[in-house]
Motif scaffolding. Sequence first.
Motif, PDB file in Angstrom:
ATOM      1  N   UNK A 204       0.830  -1.203   0.000  1.00 18.82           N
ATOM      2  CA  UNK A 204       0.000   0.000   0.000  1.00 18.82           C
ATOM      3  C   UNK A 204       0.865   1.253   0.000  1.00 18.82           C
ATOM      4  N   UNK A 205       1.879   1.263   0.836  1.00 17.67           N
ATOM      5  CA  UNK A 205       2.764   2.424   0.915  1.00 17.67           C
ATOM      6  C   UNK A 205       3.542   2.595  -0.383  1.00 17.67           C
ATOM      7  N   UNK A 214      -2.727   3.548   6.641  1.00 21.29           N
ATOM      8  CA  UNK A 214      -2.982   4.109   7.965  1.00 21.29           C
ATOM      9  C   UNK A 214      -4.273   3.555   8.562  1.00 21.29           C
ATOM     10  N   UNK A 215      -5.263   3.316   7.727  1.00 16.98           N
ATOM     11  CA  UNK A 215      -6.511   2.729   8.222  1.00 16.98           C
ATOM     12  C   UNK A 215      -6.276   1.323   8.759  1.00 16.98           C
ATOM     13  N   UNK A 216      -5.503   0.523   8.014  1.00 20.75           N
ATOM     14  CA  UNK A 216      -5.186  -0.833   8.470  1.00 20.75           C
ATOM     15  C   UNK A 216      -4.403  -0.795   9.781  1.00 20.75           C
ATOM     16  N   UNK A 217      -3.459   0.138   9.873  1.00 14.78           N
ATOM     17  CA  UNK A 217      -2.673   0.267  11.098  1.00 14.78           C
ATOM     18  C   UNK A 217      -3.543   0.719  12.265  1.00 14.78           C
ATOM     19  N   UNK A 218      -4.431   1.670  12.008  1.00 13.97           N
ATOM     20  CA  UNK A 218      -5.315   2.156  13.064  1.00 13.97           C
ATOM     21  C   UNK A 218      -6.251   1.059  13.551  1.00 13.97           C
ATOM     22  N   UNK A 254       4.821   5.695   8.444  1.00 19.55           N
ATOM     23  CA  UNK A 254       3.909   5.901   7.321  1.00 19.55           C
ATOM     24  C   UNK A 254       3.604   7.382   7.146  1.00 19.55           C
ATOM     25  N   UNK A 255       3.475   8.093   8.261  1.00 17.13           N
ATOM     26  CA  UNK A 255       3.203   9.528   8.187  1.00 17.13           C
ATOM     27  C   UNK A 255       4.371  10.264   7.546  1.00 17.13           C
ATOM     28  N   UNK A 256       5.582   9.853   7.907  1.00 17.66           N
ATOM     29  CA  UNK A 256       6.775  10.472   7.321  1.00 17.66           C
ATOM     30  C   UNK A 256       6.822  10.222   5.828  1.00 17.66           C
ATOM     31  N   UNK A 257       6.513   8.980   5.434  1.00 18.48           N
ATOM     32  CA  UNK A 257       6.501   8.644   4.013  1.00 18.48           C
ATOM     33  C   UNK A 257       5.428   9.434   3.276  1.00 18.48           C
TER      34      UNK A 257
END
Length: 276
Positions: A204-205, A214-218, A254-257
């Motif tokens: 995904x990334x 991010x949804x999957x991580x959350x 992920x946010x940094x990417x």
Amino acid sequence: MPGMEKHWPLRYCFTMSSPADTSPGIAIVDPSAIDARASASPPIPGETEEKTYAALLATPPAITDSEALDILFAGWPRDTANSASPELLAVARNLACQFGLPGRTPLAASRAWRMLDPATFEAEFAAQLTAIETFIRDWQTQRESFLILEFGEIELIESLFEALPPGRHAALLTNVMNFKVLSGRRLGLLRRIPMRLRKTTAPMLAAQRHSDALTAMADAKALLERIADPLGFAPIVEAANSATREVEKLMRQAATAAASNGGTALARIDIAQRAP
């Protein structure tokens, strides 16, 4: 055999017996009524006679676990994965009907379920784990003896747990942590969550689908926080908290990417709210 799939006595178990009842619930299924999403699956390979496959669909299977495995592998290669075959689904469900009971075929049942595509059959995976959860919960509340499961049955629970998306099955997955019969293997399930999450979100990334990742991580983080009930079993709470911290690291990465690749405002909001 040509046309064999049209004549199979397709039956599967849709409810589990209680500990006091050794008669599994069986539903008769019309092959034409099986979900169309799997109707295009190829016919079963090989020249095994139809009556041989019928042994996998008997109620309960009147064969040993090793015999069931041999028949299963005669119909589907050992390396079968992500299959959308409705015939294989019928076999998997029937082989799991005797879960925890005499006449069970644990290794064959586990292998059959692991051959299936969890995305295609998500509802069936959830239903099977729910049936197992009901069986174990009833045993733990109604019997004084400790439930003993075969290795294949433990493996089946773990594979079902790891196949289901936590965003849609959080309550069911949380209940698995109450399975005393799993003992310390529950900790392994929790410790593997960050590693599996890293593997599933990497594509995904790479495709710039930051919000999906991010949804999957959350969702995984929310499940772990739900499991980490301060009043719960201390080792499980500790393992869930540790895994939560690992997931938060993934979210920050992920946010940094996302930021470095011009991530959307949604992604930045997600990471700010979900990964403090």
